[in-house]
Motif scaffolding. Sequence first.
Motif, short mmCIF file in Angstrom:
data_model
loop_
_atom_site.label_atom_id
_atom_site.label_comp_id
_atom_site.label_asym_id
_atom_site.label_seq_id
_atom_site.Cartn_x
_atom_site.Cartn_y
_atom_site.Cartn_z
N VAL A 230 0.81 -1.21 0.00
CA VAL A 230 0.00 0.00 0.00
C VAL A 230 0.85 1.27 0.00
N THR A 231 2.09 1.18 0.48
CA THR A 231 2.99 2.35 0.47
C THR A 231 3.97 2.33 -0.69
N ALA A 232 3.99 1.25 -1.47
CA ALA A 232 5.03 1.07 -2.49
C ALA A 232 5.08 2.20 -3.52
N PRO A 233 3.96 2.65 -4.08
CA PRO A 233 4.06 3.75 -5.05
C PRO A 233 4.72 4.99 -4.46
N ALA A 234 4.40 5.33 -3.22
CA ALA A 234 5.02 6.49 -2.56
C ALA A 234 6.50 6.24 -2.29
N VAL A 235 6.83 5.04 -1.82
CA VAL A 235 8.21 4.72 -1.44
C VAL A 235 9.15 4.82 -2.63
N PHE A 236 8.78 4.20 -3.76
CA PHE A 236 9.74 4.14 -4.87
C PHE A 236 9.78 5.44 -5.66
N LYS A 237 8.77 6.26 -5.51
CA LYS A 237 8.86 7.63 -6.03
C LYS A 237 9.91 8.40 -5.23
N PHE A 238 9.93 8.16 -3.92
CA PHE A 238 10.88 8.83 -3.02
C PHE A 238 12.32 8.36 -3.23
N THR A 239 12.51 7.05 -3.43
CA THR A 239 13.87 6.49 -3.51
C THR A 239 14.47 6.58 -4.91
N GLY A 240 13.67 6.96 -5.91
CA GLY A 240 14.13 6.93 -7.29
C GLY A 240 15.42 7.69 -7.55
N ALA A 241 15.57 8.86 -6.93
CA ALA A 241 16.75 9.68 -7.19
C ALA A 241 18.03 9.05 -6.66
N SER A 242 17.91 8.12 -5.70
CA SER A 242 19.10 7.50 -5.12
C SER A 242 19.82 6.61 -6.11
N ASN A 243 19.07 6.03 -7.04
CA ASN A 243 19.65 5.10 -8.00
C ASN A 243 18.72 4.98 -9.21
N PRO A 244 18.75 5.96 -10.09
CA PRO A 244 17.82 5.96 -11.23
C PRO A 244 17.92 4.70 -12.09
N GLU A 245 19.16 4.20 -12.27
CA GLU A 245 19.33 3.03 -13.15
C GLU A 245 18.53 1.83 -12.64
N ARG A 246 18.62 1.58 -11.36
CA ARG A 246 17.90 0.41 -10.81
C ARG A 246 16.39 0.61 -10.83
N HIS A 247 15.94 1.81 -10.55
CA HIS A 247 14.50 2.07 -10.58
C HIS A 247 13.96 1.96 -12.00
N LEU A 248 14.74 2.38 -12.98
CA LEU A 248 14.30 2.23 -14.37
C LEU A 248 14.33 0.76 -14.80
N ALA A 249 15.32 0.02 -14.34
CA ALA A 249 15.36 -1.42 -14.65
C ALA A 249 14.13 -2.11 -14.06
N ALA A 250 13.71 -1.70 -12.86
CA ALA A 250 12.51 -2.26 -12.25
C ALA A 250 11.27 -1.87 -13.05
N ALA A 251 11.20 -0.60 -13.48
CA ALA A 251 10.06 -0.16 -14.30
C ALA A 251 9.98 -0.95 -15.59
N GLU A 252 11.15 -1.26 -16.16
CA GLU A 252 11.18 -2.05 -17.39
C GLU A 252 10.60 -3.44 -17.17
N ALA A 253 10.81 -4.00 -15.97
CA ALA A 253 10.24 -5.31 -15.64
C ALA A 253 8.72 -5.27 -15.65
N PHE A 254 8.14 -4.08 -15.42
CA PHE A 254 6.69 -3.93 -15.48
C PHE A 254 6.20 -3.66 -16.90
N GLY A 255 7.11 -3.65 -17.85
CA GLY A 255 6.73 -3.45 -19.25
C GLY A 255 6.85 -2.03 -19.75
N VAL A 256 7.46 -1.15 -18.96
CA VAL A 256 7.61 0.25 -19.36
C VAL A 256 8.76 0.38 -20.36
N ASP A 257 8.52 1.13 -21.44
CA ASP A 257 9.58 1.44 -22.38
C ASP A 257 10.41 2.58 -21.79
N ILE A 258 11.63 2.28 -21.39
CA ILE A 258 12.47 3.27 -20.69
C ILE A 258 13.51 3.91 -21.61
#
Length: 496
Positions: free
Chosen positions: A386-414
Motif C-alpha cells: 500500500v505504500t510502495a508507489p510512494a516509497v519508490f517515487k521517493f527512492t528513485g533519485a538515489s539510483n535511477p538506473e535500478r529504478h528504471l530497470a525495475a520499471a522495465e520489468a513492469f513493461g515500461v519502455d524506458i
Amino acid sequence: MAPGIRIASTRAARATSLLRTVQFTHPPSCPCHSNPGAHGPHHHALPSARSQKRRLATPLDATRQKEYAFEMAASSIRFGPGCTAEVGMDMKNLGAKKVMVVTDGNVSKLGAMTRVIEGLEAEGVNYEIYDGVRVEPKDSSIKEAIDAAKPYQPDAFLAVGGGSVIDTAKLMNLYTCFQEADFLDFVNAPLGLGKPITKPLLPLVAVPTTAGTGSETTGTAIFDLVAKRAKTGIAHRALKPTLGICDPLNTRTMPSAVHASSGLDVLCHSLESWTAIPFNERVPRPTNPINRPAYQGANPISDIFSLQALKSTVEYLPRAVKDPDDFEAQSQMLLAATLAGVGFGNAGVHLCHGMSYPISGQNPGYKHPGYQVENALIPHGVSVAVTAPAVFKFTGASNPERHLAAAEAFGVDISNVKKESAGEILSEALADFLVKLGDQPRGLKQLGFNSGHIDMLVEGTIPQARVLMLAPSLEMQNVEAEREQLRDLFEEALEY
C-alpha cells in the motif's frame, strides 16, 4: 626452460602476486560508492591497494567503518510437485526421533498435512502436532507455541503452512534451545536486545503452503509486539530452516485473495532488496563476523535472485489471482517467492516493510476480504504494497538506473526516459499494476487511516532500524529529518 613452462611460471607468479594484493588490502574509498545514489545496477566496488594506503594513514572511528564483505546464507531448497512425500525420509535421514509438527487450524485440514503425516508414519517417525499458530502472529501466540514445544523436547521441527507458521516454528526452535533466555533477548534492537545466536539450533524443515513470504529460505521471523503496537522480529542466520520443501501441489488450495496478498509480499521483497543500499555502504563494519546482520544491503548475488523474482511476479501474479487453478502460474509464483527469499534474506528490505509494521500493528479495524479470520486483519502483503508507489517515487533519485530497470520489468519502455523521472515512472507502473490486480486498497485511507494517524505511524516506524538502515535517501543520522521524511511518505501513501 621450455617456452610453455616459462609462460606457465610467469602466470603463476602473477596470480600469486594478485592473491597477495587482495589478501592484504581493505575496502576502497570509491567515488561511486561514497555516494549511495551513484551505484549502477551491477556496480559493487572492489578493493584498491592505493586508496587503502591513503585511508590507513588516518585512524578511523570503528563505528563509521563501512562494510567490506557480504555473506550468502539460504536454506537448502527442494522444488517439485509431489516432493512433500519425501519428508518422512528427510526426518529419518536427519536422525530425528521426536518431531514437533507446527501448523495452524486451517492448514491442518488440508492435503499438505495429510501428505506430511503419511510421510512421517511410513518411516516410523514419532511426532506431535501443534496447530495453534495464529495468522500474523503476536508475541502472546508465539509464547504459547514455545510453551507447547518445551515439554515435548523434540529433536527436530517440521513447519507446514504459510509464513506465520514457519516463523512461529523458527522461534519455537530458538527458545527450545535457549530455554533460560528472556523473550526479548534475541528480538531486534531497539525493541529488544538483539543478541546474536551463539549455537546451532535443532533441524527445521519448512513446507510452505503459500507463495509469498519466502520464509522457508530465510533466518527471519516476524511477529506483533503488542505492547509497542509494532511488528518486529528476530533475524539471524541460525534461524533459517535446514530444508525448504517447495511443492507446488501445496499451494493449490490458496484462495484468490491469499494469492494476491502473498504475491504482493514477493513483489516488495524483490523491489526493496534490488534498490537497497549497496552492502559496502552499510555501517558499522562488524568487529566479529557473528555480528554481521542477515540484512546486508544489495550485493552481486542477491541482485540476481531479486530481479528474476520481480520479473516472474509481474508476469505470473495476475494470472494466479485471476485463475487459482492456473497451475503454471501457481508454480512460478512459489518459485518466485523462494527466489525473492534468497535475495531479500541476504540483501534485506527497507521502507515498504519498515512502514508496514505499524500499519499492521495499528490497524483501525480493517478486515481484508477473502481471509477466513474472525478479527480485523491487514494481510502482510497488503500492508507492504500500500505504500510502495510512494516509497519508490521517493527512492528513485538515489539510483535511477535500478529504478528504471525495475520499471522495465513492469513493461515500461524506458528508452527515452530521463533519469530524474525514474522514481515517478516506477511509482506509476506500480500503481497501475496494483489497480489492475484488483481488490487492493488504493492507499491507507481505504484501510481506515487518515492524516490524524500519521504521527503514530511514524513513531511505529522509527524503531525499525534493522530495515530502515538499508533505505536509500532516508536521513537516519538526523531523527527529526527522518520523521519529516516518513510523515511525507505516509501522507503520500494515503491514496494513489
